[in-house]
Design a protein around this motif. Sequence first.
Motif: not given
Length: 259
Positions: A69, A71-72, A102, A180, A182
Amino acid sequence: MTTPAGVVNGPYSDAPAFDVWQRVNIAAIASVGITGDYPRSGKGSVLLDSGDVNGRTTWQYSRTGGFGPLSSFTSATYEWYRDASSTVAAHFHPTYLIQVDNDGNPATTGDQSWLFFERGAMGPYTAPTGTLVTETINDSTKMWVFQVGAANTQNPVTTMAQFKAGAYVPEAGGFAIPATATILRIRVSTGTGWPGTFRGAVDNIGIVAASSVGPDNFELAPPPPATVAPVPATDLWALLSLSSLLAGVAAWRQRRRRS
């Protein structure tokens, strides 16, 4: 790293594949591949060479299942070189792109975005020539966004930290990018509307996220090993025959001397 990708001229794209660097969407009058023209961390780097405003070069890595994601995301890096022979505007240099999806399904492309790192889009900038430039993309780095159907003004108002938090505010005609989303692939690219010519190189490219790659160093393929001509095996029966022949000649000479 050593890859089998040599220099190719556009229009060209490698057959789609995952977990390997590829040449993608190379436009006419453009060339991409590993050469020794601008060696870095060894004897090679990736040549990016476009010959006019229609030229486009792309060096891309797609991860099976994505890099995780948005966020990572932790950081990304690459090194670029602009040759002094380039005639495009002074701010142009190889750009670093991160593609996100998305819903994480590459088959549905209407929710995909490209995050661009490009110094010229952030304000006045003159790209140095004849020297290698190392770039690090982290939480504080600003990126501009390309989405199909959006205004795409190249206004980099969003930091990677904001993207990671899902705080991107879409432009007219665009859409939000959730935390979230990818990370599908990364690429470095030149051209697509750059008036003039560009010649340069990139090397040591990588990204750190839930799944990571690199930094990858691109090298020329090693030369094949030297071939050694085999030594013919000596045939035992041939040696015995030769020995018998020599013995017969010697006996014949002795008989002649006695007669």
